[in-house]
Design an enzyme around this catalytic site. Structure first.
Site, mmCIF file in Angstrom:
data_model
loop_
_atom_site.group_PDB
_atom_site.id
_atom_site.type_symbol
_atom_site.label_atom_id
_atom_site.label_comp_id
_atom_site.label_asym_id
_atom_site.label_seq_id
_atom_site.Cartn_x
_atom_site.Cartn_y
_atom_site.Cartn_z
ATOM 1 N N PHE A 173 0.858 -1.174 0.000
ATOM 2 C CA PHE A 173 0.000 0.000 0.000
ATOM 3 C C PHE A 173 0.903 1.236 0.000
ATOM 4 O O PHE A 173 2.119 1.119 0.161
ATOM 5 C CB PHE A 173 -0.904 0.018 1.229
ATOM 6 N N ALA A 174 0.306 2.409 -0.163
ATOM 7 C CA ALA A 174 1.122 3.628 -0.191
ATOM 8 C C ALA A 174 1.967 3.741 1.078
ATOM 9 O O ALA A 174 3.142 4.109 1.019
ATOM 10 C CB ALA A 174 0.241 4.855 -0.360
ATOM 11 N N GLU A 175 1.358 3.448 2.238
ATOM 12 C CA GLU A 175 2.108 3.434 3.491
ATOM 13 C C GLU A 175 1.559 2.373 4.437
ATOM 14 O O GLU A 175 0.376 2.017 4.380
ATOM 15 C CB GLU A 175 2.066 4.791 4.218
ATOM 16 N N THR A 176 2.430 1.923 5.312
ATOM 17 C CA THR A 176 2.064 1.094 6.450
ATOM 18 C C THR A 176 2.576 1.784 7.705
ATOM 19 O O THR A 176 3.707 2.281 7.733
ATOM 20 C CB THR A 176 2.667 -0.320 6.332
ATOM 21 N N HIS B 153 -3.216 9.344 6.045
ATOM 22 C CA HIS B 153 -4.257 8.310 5.970
ATOM 23 C C HIS B 153 -3.912 7.118 6.849
ATOM 24 O O HIS B 153 -4.792 6.495 7.451
ATOM 25 C CB HIS B 153 -4.518 7.895 4.511
#
Length: 277
Positions: free
Chosen positions: A43-46, A73
């Site tokens: 994903f874009a970030e974790t 987010h």
């Protein structure tokens, strides 16, 4: 075994908003393992909770390719995950950019979280940088708003902000992800390139370019929304205190909505829901 949660933030639908990985107990993970998990989640970030300092959570954020200073987010997703497990009300995150205060509330559609960013900054974008961005996006300078000029805006991450008045130009621009990523690395921009379109009174639609792994555009970007709030305040485009709504994700099939509250001074508050995927 490390438990990895997956939430969609700034939406009430698992197939909307921006997906984030969440690891609520990363106290035994080193940097290499956290980076590997973020790449596997893709994903874009974790977000990783690496420990506690009193009642505050120590939080770090990794994209699939690098650690990032702050991610809105994933902050909302992590706060909602904690609220669902009993840590409701006011939550404090200690992040690489400083302390982030979050308020969680319940609702018919599930918990919501509102984070307040660090204080904002706005800087000029050099003309050569604007020209390079326009070339990367295939946009003509005439497409840019004259009322809302290009700037660099900070609320935890630096985001270049371009405002495009023409809806067709906003919907129609395209870019090469590899070229955009190379330029972002050259400029040391850790997050997104933010392109806005005024869609109505107090409303904007956003496209946030973020080429990492299989991702080219971010579906909903909390740090960018906070930066946009600081940008609008610095330009005098809103009469603070004010609220604007940012819609994002339509162009990548994951629509979401971010509520941005802009005080007279200080950090910007960005709020939205999150649901488990």
């Amino acid at each position: 075994m490390t438990e990895i949660l997956r939430y969609a933030a700034f939406t009430d639908r698992p197939d909307g908003g921006n997906p984030a990985g969440v690891v609520l107990d990363a106290s035994d993970l080193d940097d290499e393992r956290m980076q590997r998990i973020a790449a596997e989640v893709d994903f874009a970030e974790t977000a990783f909770i690496t420990g506690r300092d009193g009642d505050a959570y120590l939080v770090r954020y990794f994209s699939p390719i690098a650690e990032v200073p702050f991610c809105g987010h994933a902050t909302v997703a992590t706060a909602v995950a904690l609220a669902e497990r009993g840590a409701s009300g006011r939550i404090r995150f200690l992040t690489p950019v400083g302390e982030i205060a979050i308020e969680t509330t319940g609702g018919a559609a599930g918990p919501r979280a509102a984070f307040t960013s660090v204080d904002t900054e706005v800087a000029e974008l050099p003309h050569a940088t604007v020209e390079r961005l326009l070339a990367l996006l295939g946009l003509d300078a005439a497409a840019l708003s004259t009322a809302l000029p290009p700037r660099l805006a900070f609320a935890g991450n630096w985001h270049p902000v371009l405002v495009v008045d023409d809806a067709a130009a906003f919907d129609g621009f395209a870019f090469d992800p590899d070229d955009v990523r190379a330029y972002m690395n050259e400029q040391a921009w850790p997050a997104t390139i933010t392109v806005l379109h005024p869609s109505g009174p107090g409303r904007f639609e956003a496209r946030n370019l973020f080429p990492v792994g299989r991702i080219t555009e971010d579906p909903a970007t909390g740090s960018a929304a906070a930066s946009v709030g600081g940008y609008l305040r610095a330009l005098g485009a809103v009469d603070a205190p004010a609220r604007v709504v940012v819609e994002q994700g339509r162009h990548v099939g994951r629509p979401g909505e971010l509520t941005v509250d802009i005080p007279v001074a200080g950090g910007i508050t960005v709020s939205g829901g999150a649901v488990a995927m």
